[in-house]
Design a protein around this motif. Sequence first.
Motif, PDB file in Angstrom:
ATOM      1  N   LEU A   4       5.483  -2.846  -5.199  1.00 54.80           N
ATOM      2  CA  LEU A   4       4.806  -2.137  -3.928  1.00 54.80           C
ATOM      3  C   LEU A   4       5.531  -0.940  -3.504  1.00 54.80           C
ATOM      4  CD1 LEU A   4       3.909  -5.103  -1.648  1.00 54.80           C
ATOM      5  CD2 LEU A   4       2.280  -3.735  -3.177  1.00 54.80           C
ATOM      6  N   PHE A   5       4.765   0.430  -3.422  1.00 51.54           N
ATOM      7  CA  PHE A   5       5.509   1.401  -3.168  1.00 51.54           C
ATOM      8  C   PHE A   5       4.771   2.250  -2.086  1.00 51.54           C
ATOM      9  CE2 PHE A   5       8.126   1.234  -6.881  1.00 51.54           C
ATOM     10  CZ  PHE A   5       8.921   2.433  -7.016  1.00 51.54           C
ATOM     11  N   ASP A   6       5.436   2.612  -1.098  1.00 52.05           N
ATOM     12  CA  ASP A   6       4.851   3.856  -0.331  1.00 52.05           C
ATOM     13  C   ASP A   6       5.380   5.177  -0.605  1.00 52.05           C
ATOM     14  OD1 ASP A   6       4.115   5.229   2.014  1.00 52.05           O
ATOM     15  OD2 ASP A   6       5.121   3.988   3.518  1.00 52.05           O
ATOM     16  N   ILE A   7       4.420   5.842  -1.142  1.00 58.05           N
ATOM     17  CA  ILE A   7       4.984   7.256  -1.809  1.00 58.05           C
ATOM     18  C   ILE A   7       4.584   8.634  -1.045  1.00 58.05           C
ATOM     19  CG2 ILE A   7       4.168   6.097  -3.984  1.00 58.05           C
ATOM     20  CD1 ILE A   7       1.561   8.048  -3.788  1.00 58.05           C
ATOM     21  N   ILE A 159     -11.798  11.620  -8.661  1.00 59.45           N
ATOM     22  CA  ILE A 159     -10.375  11.512  -8.594  1.00 59.45           C
ATOM     23  C   ILE A 159     -10.140  10.221  -7.905  1.00 59.45           C
ATOM     24  CG2 ILE A 159      -8.419  12.651  -7.502  1.00 59.45           C
ATOM     25  CD1 ILE A 159      -9.950  15.371  -7.519  1.00 59.45           C
ATOM     26  N   PRO A 160      -9.021   9.586  -8.316  1.00 56.44           N
ATOM     27  CA  PRO A 160      -8.750   8.388  -7.980  1.00 56.44           C
ATOM     28  C   PRO A 160      -8.019   8.508  -6.578  1.00 56.44           C
ATOM     29  CG  PRO A 160      -7.921   8.627 -10.212  1.00 56.44           C
ATOM     30  CD  PRO A 160      -8.263   9.970  -9.858  1.00 56.44           C
ATOM     31  N   GLY A 161      -8.306   7.461  -5.729  1.00 58.61           N
ATOM     32  CA  GLY A 161      -7.601   7.383  -4.549  1.00 58.61           C
ATOM     33  C   GLY A 161      -6.525   6.578  -4.412  1.00 58.61           C
ATOM     34  N   VAL A 162      -5.663   7.015  -3.552  1.00 60.52           N
ATOM     35  CA  VAL A 162      -4.365   6.455  -3.373  1.00 60.52           C
ATOM     36  C   VAL A 162      -4.160   6.037  -1.922  1.00 60.52           C
ATOM     37  CG1 VAL A 162      -3.091   7.407  -5.141  1.00 60.52           C
ATOM     38  CG2 VAL A 162      -2.995   8.509  -2.919  1.00 60.52           C
ATOM     39  N   ALA A 163      -3.195   5.044  -1.400  1.00 65.75           N
ATOM     40  CA  ALA A 163      -2.993   4.895  -0.004  1.00 65.75           C
ATOM     41  C   ALA A 163      -1.549   5.016   0.211  1.00 65.75           C
ATOM     42  CB  ALA A 163      -3.515   3.474   0.465  1.00 65.75           C
ATOM     43  N   ALA A 177       0.109   1.286   1.113  1.00 66.40           N
ATOM     44  CA  ALA A 177       0.993   1.271  -0.028  1.00 66.40           C
ATOM     45  C   ALA A 177       0.262   1.215  -1.514  1.00 66.40           C
ATOM     46  CB  ALA A 177       2.115   0.314   0.032  1.00 66.40           C
ATOM     47  N   LEU A 178       0.752   1.394  -2.509  1.00 61.74           N
ATOM     48  CA  LEU A 178       0.225   1.431  -3.759  1.00 61.74           C
ATOM     49  C   LEU A 178       1.015   0.266  -4.641  1.00 61.74           C
ATOM     50  CD1 LEU A 178      -0.157   5.153  -5.347  1.00 61.74           C
ATOM     51  CD2 LEU A 178      -1.778   3.525  -4.286  1.00 61.74           C
ATOM     52  N   GLU A 179       0.206  -0.670  -5.437  1.00 61.42           N
ATOM     53  CA  GLU A 179       0.816  -1.634  -6.193  1.00 61.42           C
ATOM     54  C   GLU A 179       0.822  -1.060  -7.646  1.00 61.42           C
ATOM     55  OE1 GLU A 179       0.271  -6.221  -7.372  1.00 61.42           O
ATOM     56  OE2 GLU A 179      -0.999  -5.264  -5.814  1.00 61.42           O
ATOM     57  N   PHE A 180       1.964  -0.990  -8.215  1.00 57.93           N
ATOM     58  CA  PHE A 180       2.155  -0.601  -9.486  1.00 57.93           C
ATOM     59  C   PHE A 180       2.480  -1.920 -10.462  1.00 57.93           C
ATOM     60  CE2 PHE A 180       3.034   3.071  -7.215  1.00 57.93           C
ATOM     61  CZ  PHE A 180       2.588   4.205  -7.906  1.00 57.93           C
ATOM     62  N   ASP A 181       2.054  -1.917 -11.793  1.00 57.90           N
ATOM     63  CA  ASP A 181       2.584  -3.124 -12.616  1.00 57.90           C
ATOM     64  C   ASP A 181       4.380  -2.838 -12.771  1.00 57.90           C
ATOM     65  OD1 ASP A 181       0.193  -4.163 -12.888  1.00 57.90           O
ATOM     66  OD2 ASP A 181      -0.239  -2.955 -14.851  1.00 57.90           O
ATOM     67  N   ARG A 200      -2.969   0.664  -8.117  1.00 56.70           N
ATOM     68  CA  ARG A 200      -3.911   0.061  -7.294  1.00 56.70           C
ATOM     69  C   ARG A 200      -3.536   0.120  -5.822  1.00 56.70           C
ATOM     70  NH1 ARG A 200      -2.278  -3.103 -10.812  1.00 56.70           N
ATOM     71  NH2 ARG A 200      -1.016  -5.053 -10.390  1.00 56.70           N
ATOM     72  N   ILE A 201      -4.346   0.417  -4.973  1.00 58.96           N
ATOM     73  CA  ILE A 201      -4.170   0.427  -3.453  1.00 58.96           C
ATOM     74  C   ILE A 201      -3.833  -1.295  -3.146  1.00 58.96           C
ATOM     75  CG2 ILE A 201      -5.227   0.588  -1.288  1.00 58.96           C
ATOM     76  CD1 ILE A 201      -6.780   2.991  -2.266  1.00 58.96           C
TER      77      ILE A 201
END
Length: 208
Positions: A4-7, A159-163, A177-181, A200-201
């Motif tokens: 989980l990242f807050d970018i 265009i992909p959406g991010v949070a 936040a976003l979730e990355f593998d 993914r959000i």
Amino acid sequence: MGLLFDIHTHTRRFSACSRIDKQELVLRAVEAGLDGLVITEHHHQWEEEELAALVEAADAPGFLLFAGFEYSSSKGDILVYGLDATAVKSFEPDQDPEQMLQKALKMGAACIAAHPTRASVGFDGRITRMPFHAMEVQSVNLQPEEQRQARMLSRKTGIPGVAASDAHHLEDVGAYALEFDNGIQSVADLTEHLRQARFRIAKTPCRG
């Protein structure tokens, strides 16, 4: 669950509009359940040594703290990831958004349209043809109607959406936040994941 990242966050050290003390940022991010965070100051990028010192001071070994920067163009703000800190100085504020986006892309950056539908600071119609890697569709600085408009714009443009939080107050860190593998250990890894839309959000563990 992945990482989980807050970018999109700011500190008062380099962003006059922020109220977040640098010493409290990592502690708050850990409390919010984040695995990583990106500081995106306005027209400034933290050095890696400074980031490492913040993680050490927070006694948070393994926490992933990176830096990008937020560029303010003449019409819309751009989040830029993956450039050397010295490169930020070549991005003069308030220039044409299309030209600045192309410049960052040629330098290998991942670029996200920050709060694209926010009143008074959003983009104009050119955003529909600007090759962003993603656009922000959720943040504490996008009102519900602005978030709805951003999601519609994301679908329209493909265009992909991010949070991301766009936090300027400590309690907002991790609000979105976003979730990355797994597989992110450096800002280069993060940049590549953003460029390839490998995220993914996330349903975040904390809302300020």
